[in-house]
Design a protein around this motif. Structure first.
Motif, PDB file in Angstrom:
ATOM      1  N   ARG A 191      37.544  39.204  39.836  1.00  0.00           N
ATOM      2  CA  ARG A 191      37.137  37.826  39.992  1.00  0.00           C
ATOM      3  C   ARG A 191      37.928  36.965  39.005  1.00  0.00           C
ATOM      4  O   ARG A 191      38.280  35.161  39.276  1.00  0.00           O
ATOM      5  CB  ARG A 191      36.131  37.334  40.272  1.00  0.00           C
ATOM      6  N   MET A 210      37.686  34.273  55.807  1.00  0.00           N
ATOM      7  CA  MET A 210      38.474  34.130  54.706  1.00  0.00           C
ATOM      8  C   MET A 210      40.150  34.482  55.212  1.00  0.00           C
ATOM      9  O   MET A 210      41.316  33.269  54.721  1.00  0.00           O
ATOM     10  CB  MET A 210      37.999  34.332  53.248  1.00  0.00           C
ATOM     11  N   THR A 268      41.458  33.843  40.624  1.00  0.00           N
ATOM     12  CA  THR A 268      40.305  33.201  41.347  1.00  0.00           C
ATOM     13  C   THR A 268      41.206  32.837  42.603  1.00  0.00           C
ATOM     14  O   THR A 268      40.244  32.459  43.406  1.00  0.00           O
ATOM     15  CB  THR A 268      40.272  31.537  40.554  1.00  0.00           C
ATOM     16  N   HIS A 269      42.427  33.373  43.251  1.00  0.00           N
ATOM     17  CA  HIS A 269      42.315  32.787  44.465  1.00  0.00           C
ATOM     18  C   HIS A 269      41.677  34.328  45.145  1.00  0.00           C
ATOM     19  O   HIS A 269      41.694  34.310  46.868  1.00  0.00           O
ATOM     20  CB  HIS A 269      43.911  33.182  44.429  1.00  0.00           C
ATOM     21  N   HIS A 309      43.282  33.434  53.714  1.00  0.00           N
ATOM     22  CA  HIS A 309      43.274  33.734  51.467  1.00  0.00           C
ATOM     23  C   HIS A 309      43.056  35.231  51.682  1.00  0.00           C
ATOM     24  O   HIS A 309      42.517  35.851  53.042  1.00  0.00           O
ATOM     25  CB  HIS A 309      41.627  33.387  51.564  1.00  0.00           C
ATOM     26  N   TYR A 339      32.284  35.713  57.150  1.00  0.00           N
ATOM     27  CA  TYR A 339      32.621  35.650  56.244  1.00  0.00           C
ATOM     28  C   TYR A 339      33.748  36.256  55.954  1.00  0.00           C
ATOM     29  O   TYR A 339      35.088  35.353  55.768  1.00  0.00           O
ATOM     30  CB  TYR A 339      31.951  36.076  54.634  1.00  0.00           C
ATOM     31  N   VAL A 347      40.338  38.337  50.718  1.00  0.00           N
ATOM     32  CA  VAL A 347      39.946  39.221  50.879  1.00  0.00           C
ATOM     33  C   VAL A 347      40.002  40.182  49.717  1.00  0.00           C
ATOM     34  O   VAL A 347      40.277  41.419  50.572  1.00  0.00           O
ATOM     35  CB  VAL A 347      38.854  38.637  51.817  1.00  0.00           C
ATOM     36  N   ARG A 369      39.334  36.649  47.094  1.00  0.00           N
ATOM     37  CA  ARG A 369      37.895  35.868  47.904  1.00  0.00           C
ATOM     38  C   ARG A 369      37.356  37.118  47.582  1.00  0.00           C
ATOM     39  O   ARG A 369      37.752  38.015  47.419  1.00  0.00           O
ATOM     40  CB  ARG A 369      37.292  34.815  49.110  1.00  0.00           C
ATOM     41  N   TYR A 370      35.636  37.150  47.046  1.00  0.00           N
ATOM     42  CA  TYR A 370      35.296  38.660  47.130  1.00  0.00           C
ATOM     43  C   TYR A 370      34.321  38.589  48.241  1.00  0.00           C
ATOM     44  O   TYR A 370      33.661  37.552  47.978  1.00  0.00           O
ATOM     45  CB  TYR A 370      34.419  38.105  45.850  1.00  0.00           C
ATOM     46  N   SER A 371      33.952  39.363  48.855  1.00  0.00           N
ATOM     47  CA  SER A 371      32.774  39.470  50.539  1.00  0.00           C
ATOM     48  C   SER A 371      31.827  40.078  49.271  1.00  0.00           C
ATOM     49  O   SER A 371      32.018  41.261  48.439  1.00  0.00           O
ATOM     50  CB  SER A 371      33.666  40.033  51.363  1.00  0.00           C
TER      51      SER A 371
END
Length: 203
Positions: free
Chosen positions: A27, A92, A31-32, A97, A88, A99, A34-36
């Motif tokens: 992360r 995303m 930064t692109h 995005h 979520y 994920v 996404r973290y679930s």
């Protein structure tokens, strides 16, 4: 060219292999992605935060989430439940995005059945002695529970052939770079992009 959908990246491996550490470092580097955040019935460990590391639920709350279809996957692991909130992740991905899911092996194999186009990465320890040392180093579990985790780890490693990639977590920075390379390559795969470029030809 903007993609219509993002990637679902599933990272799993034995307990103690360092999934959380690797995801945290990833992360910071990218930064692109996404973290679930998963939901779990286990108690928070020292330094963990609600909504950052996990959503901490009682077993009754978790059962309600199962019944209401709020989880993309869930699994029971050493007397606790773990699961991925569905809303979520789907939002995303459909917004384009990428994920990443950091989940247990049981959960990863559930996701593969419903989302086979995902990218499945198995995080592997350098060896089983190192894995035991990492679990013992937490100082949070009894010897009986550690032995149980090691037995489960051997069973999970046998399932490695269900994954697309294997990344050894010898050093966190090296593991992160390997995962970033996998994500870059997967985003350039012909079968993910060909229909977009064929539309250009039609225009």
């Amino acid at each position: 060219m903007k993609r219509e959908k993002g990637l679902l990246i599933v990272l799993s491996g034995p307990s103690g292999v360092g999934k959380g550490t690797v995801c945290g470092a990833l992360r910071e580097h990218d930064t692109h992605i996404r973290y679930s955040v998963s939901a779990t019935t286990r108690a928070p460990r020292e330094g963990e935060e609600e909504g950052v590391n996990y959503f901490y639920k009682s077993k009754d709350e978790f059962q309600r989430m199962i019944q209401d279809g709020e989880l993309l996957e869930y699994a029971q692991y050493v007397d606790n439940f773990y699961g991925t909130p569905r809303e979520y992740v789907e939002k995303m991905i459909h917004e384009g995005h990428d994920v990443i899911l950091e989940i247990e092996v049981q959960g990863a194999l559930q996701v593969k059945k419903t989302f086979p186009e995902g990218v499945f990465i198995f995080l592997m320890p350098p060896n089983l002695n190192e894995l035991r040392n990492r679990i013992e180093g937490r100082g949070t579990e009894s010897r009986e529970l550690i032995d149980n985790r090691m037995n489960v780890a051997r069973e999970e490693i046998d399932l490695m052939d269900q994954y697309d990639y294997v990344v050894e977590n010898d050093k966190v920075d090296f593991a992160v770079e390997r995962i970033k390379s996998i994500v870059t390559a997967e985003n350039c795969r012909k079968d993910r992009l060909i229909h977009l470029y064929k539309e250009l030809v039609k225009e």
